[in-house]
Design an enzyme around this catalytic site. Structure first.
Site, PDB file in Angstrom:
ATOM      1  N   HIS A 134      22.069  40.127 -11.506  1.00 55.98           N
ATOM      2  CA  HIS A 134      23.300  39.412 -10.872  1.00 55.98           C
ATOM      3  C   HIS A 134      23.496  40.105  -9.549  1.00 55.98           C
ATOM      4  CE1 HIS A 134      24.120  42.627 -14.020  1.00 55.98           C
ATOM      5  NE2 HIS A 134      25.134  42.902 -13.168  1.00 55.98           N
ATOM      6  N   ASN A 190      23.398  46.128  -8.824  1.00 52.25           N
ATOM      7  CA  ASN A 190      22.969  47.361  -9.346  1.00 52.25           C
ATOM      8  C   ASN A 190      21.599  47.192 -10.301  1.00 52.25           C
ATOM      9  OD1 ASN A 190      25.647  48.616  -8.593  1.00 52.25           O
ATOM     10  ND2 ASN A 190      26.304  47.784 -10.628  1.00 52.25           N
ATOM     11  N   ASP A 226      33.764  37.509 -13.443  1.00 54.00           N
ATOM     12  CA  ASP A 226      33.535  38.666 -14.384  1.00 54.00           C
ATOM     13  C   ASP A 226      34.598  39.027 -15.512  1.00 54.00           C
ATOM     14  OD1 ASP A 226      31.453  41.380 -13.584  1.00 54.00           O
ATOM     15  OD2 ASP A 226      33.020  41.618 -15.060  1.00 54.00           O
ATOM     16  N   GLN A 267      23.589  49.575 -13.727  1.00 48.64           N
ATOM     17  CA  GLN A 267      23.304  48.456 -14.248  1.00 48.64           C
ATOM     18  C   GLN A 267      23.513  48.434 -15.843  1.00 48.64           C
ATOM     19  OE1 GLN A 267      19.431  46.783 -13.741  1.00 48.64           O
ATOM     20  NE2 GLN A 267      19.930  44.625 -14.148  1.00 48.64           N
ATOM     21  N   HIS A 295      27.259  40.927  -7.821  1.00 50.75           N
ATOM     22  CA  HIS A 295      28.754  40.930  -7.797  1.00 50.75           C
ATOM     23  C   HIS A 295      29.140  40.446  -6.448  1.00 50.75           C
ATOM     24  CE1 HIS A 295      29.154  43.569 -11.322  1.00 50.75           C
ATOM     25  NE2 HIS A 295      27.814  44.007 -10.937  1.00 50.75           N
TER      26      HIS A 295
HETATM   27  P1  5GP Z   1      26.464  45.629 -14.080  1.00 50.81           P
HETATM   28  O1  5GP Z   1      27.112  46.852 -14.406  1.00 50.81           O
HETATM   29  O2  5GP Z   1      25.139  45.268 -14.828  1.00 50.81           O
HETATM   30  O3  5GP Z   1      26.351  45.439 -12.576  1.00 50.81           O
HETATM   31  O4  5GP Z   1      27.286  44.588 -14.311  1.00 50.81           O
HETATM   32  C1  5GP Z   1      27.685  43.999 -15.320  1.00 50.81           C
HETATM   33  C2  5GP Z   1      28.928  42.864 -15.239  1.00 50.81           C
HETATM   34  O5  5GP Z   1      28.791  42.145 -16.447  1.00 50.81           O
HETATM   35  C3  5GP Z   1      30.042  43.796 -15.671  1.00 50.81           C
HETATM   36  O6  5GP Z   1      30.961  43.738 -14.460  1.00 50.81           O
HETATM   37  C4  5GP Z   1      30.746  43.119 -16.712  1.00 50.81           C
HETATM   38  O7  5GP Z   1      32.077  43.204 -16.745  1.00 50.81           O
HETATM   39  C5  5GP Z   1      30.030  41.749 -16.929  1.00 50.81           C
HETATM   40  N1  5GP Z   1      29.972  41.277 -18.469  1.00 50.81           N
HETATM   41  C6  5GP Z   1      29.527  41.834 -19.143  1.00 50.81           C
HETATM   42  N2  5GP Z   1      29.573  40.960 -20.152  1.00 50.81           N
HETATM   43  C7  5GP Z   1      30.164  39.845 -19.914  1.00 50.81           C
HETATM   44  C8  5GP Z   1      30.426  38.502 -20.611  1.00 50.81           C
HETATM   45  O8  5GP Z   1      30.081  38.464 -21.564  1.00 50.81           O
HETATM   46  N3  5GP Z   1      31.018  37.666 -19.792  1.00 50.81           N
HETATM   47  C9  5GP Z   1      31.300  37.881 -18.283  1.00 50.81           C
HETATM   48  N4  5GP Z   1      31.794  36.713 -17.766  1.00 50.81           N
HETATM   49  N5  5GP Z   1      31.049  38.980 -17.643  1.00 50.81           N
HETATM   50  C10 5GP Z   1      30.539  40.035 -18.413  1.00 50.81           C
END
Ligand code: 5GP
Ligand code: ZN
Length: 141
Positions: A101, A88, A32, A95, A103
């Site tokens: 995805h 999420n 991440d 999300q 985590h």
């Molecule tokens: P969510 O908030 O949707 O559950 O998690 C999205 C996750 O994707 C976040 O923890 C964020 O840091 C990660 N993320 C967003 N954009 C990128 C990216 O371009 N590359 C990587 N490796 N992680 C990303």
């Protein structure tokens, strides 16, 4: 199935760089970019599904089995003390990327990762109301 506006689809296609730690037929696993803790990784299906509601059951099962396999190995490798698996669904739930995805968040004694909530208290009358509501649905009776 890809979504041209999806950042994870772009990462999966190699159009945006990432640190990929694992790949199989169904998933890629990357670090991440905004880690909650050292080694925070994301299990991402190769096909675009918006969230757990849309993810086929077979892939949902595989994602969790893969999570078990990876955290078992990574706990040794990273020397962490525990793991949170977080997933999420919906903006209100945190999300930010609309491509399913899972985590994998390593936890270390004394770390400042925040994965939690403020516990309330289950009021008996609310519990009764919830039980009646949920149990009235055939899926739960
Ligand atoms: P969510 O908030 O949707 O559950 O998690 C999205 C996750 O994707 C976040 O923890 C964020 O840091 C990660 N993320 C967003 N954009 C990128 C990216 O371009 N590359 C990587 N490796 N992680 C990303
Ligand atoms: Zn996508």
């Amino acid at each position: 199935m890809k979504d041209e506006n999806c950042i994870f689809c772009k990462i999966l296609a190699g159009d945006i760089p990432s640190y990929q730690i694992y790949e199989d037929d169904d998933f890629k696993v990357i670090l991440d970019v905004g880690p909650a803790s050292r080694g925070h990784a994301l299990i991402i299906p190769k096909e675009h599904y918006k969230n757990l509601y849309e993810l086929p059951e077979e892939l949902a099962a595989k994602a969790f089995v893969l999570g078990k396999k990876l955290i078992t190995a990574l706990t040794e490798i990273l020397g962490c003390d525990g793991y949170n698996l977080v997933q999420n669904n919906g903006e209100v739930a945190g999300q930010t990327v609309d491509h399913f995805h899972l985590h994998l968040i390593p936890r270390y004694e004394g770390d400042d990762a925040r994965v939690g909530w403020n516990p309330g208290s289950l009021d008996p009358s609310e519990a009764e109301e919830l039980m009646a509501l949920i149990k009235s649905d055939p899926a739960f009776s």
